[in-house]
Design a protein around this motif. Structure first.
Motif, mmCIF file in Angstrom:
data_model
loop_
_atom_site.group_PDB
_atom_site.id
_atom_site.type_symbol
_atom_site.label_atom_id
_atom_site.label_comp_id
_atom_site.label_asym_id
_atom_site.label_seq_id
_atom_site.Cartn_x
_atom_site.Cartn_y
_atom_site.Cartn_z
ATOM 1 N N ASP A 27 23.117 -24.176 88.720
ATOM 2 C CA ASP A 27 24.178 -24.533 89.010
ATOM 3 C C ASP A 27 25.184 -23.954 90.298
ATOM 4 N N ILE A 28 25.538 -24.171 91.365
ATOM 5 C CA ILE A 28 26.813 -23.628 92.337
ATOM 6 C C ILE A 28 27.853 -23.087 91.865
ATOM 7 N N ALA A 29 28.453 -24.013 90.785
ATOM 8 C CA ALA A 29 29.137 -23.893 90.016
ATOM 9 C C ALA A 29 29.830 -22.183 89.338
ATOM 10 N N LYS A 30 28.636 -21.998 88.686
ATOM 11 C CA LYS A 30 28.369 -20.523 88.026
ATOM 12 C C LYS A 30 27.292 -20.237 88.612
ATOM 13 N N ALA A 31 26.347 -20.137 89.422
ATOM 14 C CA ALA A 31 25.186 -18.440 89.869
ATOM 15 C C ALA A 31 25.877 -18.067 90.745
ATOM 16 N N GLY A 32 25.396 -16.759 91.114
ATOM 17 C CA GLY A 32 25.910 -15.906 91.538
ATOM 18 C C GLY A 32 24.737 -15.568 92.560
ATOM 19 N N ARG A 33 24.870 -14.285 93.184
ATOM 20 C CA ARG A 33 24.412 -14.747 94.278
ATOM 21 C C ARG A 33 23.289 -13.769 94.321
ATOM 22 N N ALA A 34 22.680 -13.406 92.998
ATOM 23 C CA ALA A 34 21.662 -12.920 92.694
ATOM 24 C C ALA A 34 20.749 -14.032 92.608
ATOM 25 N N GLU A 35 20.919 -14.767 92.187
ATOM 26 C CA GLU A 35 19.972 -16.789 91.644
ATOM 27 C C GLU A 35 20.256 -17.100 92.981
#
Length: 197
Positions: free
Chosen positions: A91-99
């Motif tokens: 979910d791009i609304a929750k994800a960070g660079r690591a994911e």
């Protein structure tokens, strides 16, 4: 809206699925001023048609979506097309660079960000910026703001530069080639293309 997308995929109501790639994406992949193949991120990739198109043209593609049913179909579509695409349940609304990953030179949002709430949108914009290399191109499709029930809330194209302060706006134009029906017919979709400084 996330539950709405899951229900629509379950019912087979997917008006965003298209056959041919959108013209601005085709211009970046195959046009006279096309980008050299590199790493591409397809944000809200759905059933994968744009990711597969880019992979057929020698791009290394990561597609992400939060709807498992869409990703299952995307993987089947990629296998049938004979291309390798990395699909992530994310979910791009929750994800960070690591994911999400990093060092992308082309990023496509074919209609994901315009459905996010303001705080989610700011988070997604930061994640996208972190994931992109300097000089990367971001191509976005967004509906104009409006109340449409469960449909995407839209983004004012004038707000996009403020959302992406580390990017320069290359162009913003109406997506007149996209025909919308029913309650979406007045959504006034636009393409915006940005380049990361």
């Amino acid at each position: 809206m996330s539950v709405g997308y899951q229900i629509m995929y379950r019912l087979g109501i997917t008006p965003w699925v298209h056959g041919e790639p959108p013209e601005p994406l085709a211009a970046l992949i195959e046009g006279p001023r096309s980008l050299p193949p590199g790493d591409m991120l397809d944000i809200g990739c759905g059933t994968g048609q744009d990711a597969i198109y880019a992979a057929r043209h020698n791009w290394s593609v990561t597609g992400l979506d939060f709807v498992p049913r869409a990703l299952e179909q995307a993987r089947r579509n990629a296998r049938a097309a004979g291309v390798a695409v990395r699909f992530l349940h994310c979910d791009i609304a929750k994800a960070g660079r690591a994911e999400v990953g990093a060092s992308y030179t082309l990023l496509l949002d074919g209609g994901c960000l315009h459905g996010l709430a303001p705080a989610q949108l700011r988070h997604a914009a930061d994640t996208i910026t972190d994931a992109a290399k300097s000089g990367a191109v971001l191509l976005m499709l967004a509906f104009a703001p409006g109340r449409r029930g469960p449909a995407p809330r839209g983004i004012d194209p004038a707000q996009i530069p403020a959302l992406f302060p580390h990017w320069d706006l290359d162009f913003s134009r109406p997506a007149t080639e996209i025909e919308l029906l029913g309650p979406m017919r007045n959504a006034s979709p636009s393409w915006c293309q940005l380049v990361k400084r």
